[in-house]
Design a protein around this motif. Structure first.
Motif, PDB file in Angstrom:
ATOM      1  N   ASP A 111      41.997  36.508  39.560  1.00 43.32           N
ATOM      2  CA  ASP A 111      41.685  35.218  40.170  1.00 43.32           C
ATOM      3  C   ASP A 111      41.009  35.372  41.530  1.00 43.32           C
ATOM      4  O   ASP A 111      40.510  34.397  42.091  1.00 43.32           O
ATOM      5  N   GLU A 112      40.965  36.587  42.066  1.00 38.22           N
ATOM      6  CA  GLU A 112      40.261  36.843  43.321  1.00 38.22           C
ATOM      7  C   GLU A 112      38.807  37.257  43.098  1.00 38.22           C
ATOM      8  O   GLU A 112      38.051  37.400  44.059  1.00 38.22           O
ATOM      9  N   THR A 143      32.737  41.721  42.956  1.00 37.56           N
ATOM     10  CA  THR A 143      32.458  40.830  44.077  1.00 37.56           C
ATOM     11  C   THR A 143      33.601  39.836  44.186  1.00 37.56           C
ATOM     12  O   THR A 143      33.882  39.100  43.234  1.00 37.56           O
ATOM     13  N   ARG A 162      34.980  36.879  41.918  1.00 38.19           N
ATOM     14  CA  ARG A 162      33.896  35.953  41.605  1.00 38.19           C
ATOM     15  C   ARG A 162      33.024  36.510  40.492  1.00 38.19           C
ATOM     16  O   ARG A 162      32.599  35.786  39.588  1.00 38.19           O
ATOM     17  N   GLU A 163      32.748  37.811  40.549  1.00 37.17           N
ATOM     18  CA  GLU A 163      31.903  38.447  39.543  1.00 37.17           C
ATOM     19  C   GLU A 163      32.260  39.919  39.454  1.00 37.17           C
ATOM     20  O   GLU A 163      32.551  40.563  40.461  1.00 37.17           O
ATOM     21  N   ARG A 217      34.346  39.377  32.201  1.00 40.84           N
ATOM     22  CA  ARG A 217      34.745  37.995  32.439  1.00 40.84           C
ATOM     23  C   ARG A 217      36.201  37.716  32.083  1.00 40.84           C
ATOM     24  O   ARG A 217      36.787  36.764  32.591  1.00 40.84           O
ATOM     25  N   ARG A 245      32.493  41.502  50.653  1.00 40.35           N
ATOM     26  CA  ARG A 245      32.994  40.984  49.384  1.00 40.35           C
ATOM     27  C   ARG A 245      32.805  41.965  48.231  1.00 40.35           C
ATOM     28  O   ARG A 245      33.551  41.923  47.265  1.00 40.35           O
ATOM     29  N   ARG A 293      35.785  36.531  45.553  1.00 36.97           N
ATOM     30  CA  ARG A 293      35.456  35.138  45.839  1.00 36.97           C
ATOM     31  C   ARG A 293      35.364  34.880  47.338  1.00 36.97           C
ATOM     32  O   ARG A 293      34.556  34.068  47.794  1.00 36.97           O
TER      33      ARG A 293
END
Length: 219
Positions: A180-181, A102, A183-184, A86, A120, A104
């Motif tokens: 920042d690109e 993954t 998601r997970e 994270r 993704r 965003r």
């Protein structure tokens, strides 16, 4: 629930010297959190044990009751073999590990025909990128089969020297990205013929002991 229960949990865990990796509350009233030891570069790995989970559980039960937080069950566990990434320090900590990322948004036109434009999710070995704050996945064989010999802005080929002196250069498929690109992202369990097995940082025994510590509290 009374007050900011997420902040209460985070402060309690940090005050006990642990890192709060993940926190969620289910519709059924379960509070589930994952803890780990804080990490710093050059520091040897420490593994969460069942004693650590029980210690945090007992402290949180008392704190949540004092704060008037309404819940039905509290579960404290170790990160396990698919630990989420994270923060930037998580990427630094697990550089060189196999990771699933993954994005965003779909990779889109940057795929240039190498992968589906709607794709993704990627899996590979996590490496530092060529610029500060950038990261790279050296894609594994499952991804490699889908890629051609071309280059793209986001999915590209990188050439490196072989492992042995005089060995031929090898072509490695890579995905460059910034946080920042994403998601997970999480550690990817390694699968062999005997089933899932953990990576080098979390022995199976330690994981099995630490997970699944549960305590009930009637609402």
């Amino acid at each position: 629930m009374a007050g900011n229960w997420q902040q209460t949990v985070a402060q309690t865990v940090a005050g006990m010297g642990y890192e709060l990796v993940d926190l969620e509350r289910s519709a059924g009233g379960m509070l589930r959190l994952t803890i780990d030891w804080p990490w710093a570069p050059g520091q040897s790995e420490r593994f969460i044990t069942v004693d650590d989970c029980e210690r945090v559980t007992r402290q949180l039960q008392w704190v949540l009751e004092v704060e008037g937080v309404d819940y039905r069950r509290l579960e404290v566990g170790s990160p396990g073999i698919d630990r989420p990434l994270r923060h930037a320090r998580d990427y630094e900590r697990f550089e060189g590990e196999v990771v699933e990322v993954t994005l965003r948004a779909p990779i889109g036109a940057a795929a240039s025909g190498l992968v589906a434009a709607t794709r993704r999710k990627f899996r590979g070995v996590l490496c530092r990128g060529s610029t500060p704050g950038a990261w790279r996945l050296e894609l594994l064989s499952d991804d490699d089969k889908r890629l051609g010999p071309k280059r793209a802005a986001r999915v590209a080929t990188a050439r490196g020297a072989g492992d042995e002196p005089g060995a031929a250069a090898q072509t490695v498929r890579v995905l460059d990205f910034t946080l920042d690109e994403v998601r997970e992202a999480r550690l990817a369990p390694v699968v062999d013929f005997t089933g899932r097995r953990p990576g080098k940082r979390l022995p199976q025994q330690a994981q099995g002991e630490a997970e699944g510590v549960r305590n009930d509290k009637l609402a």
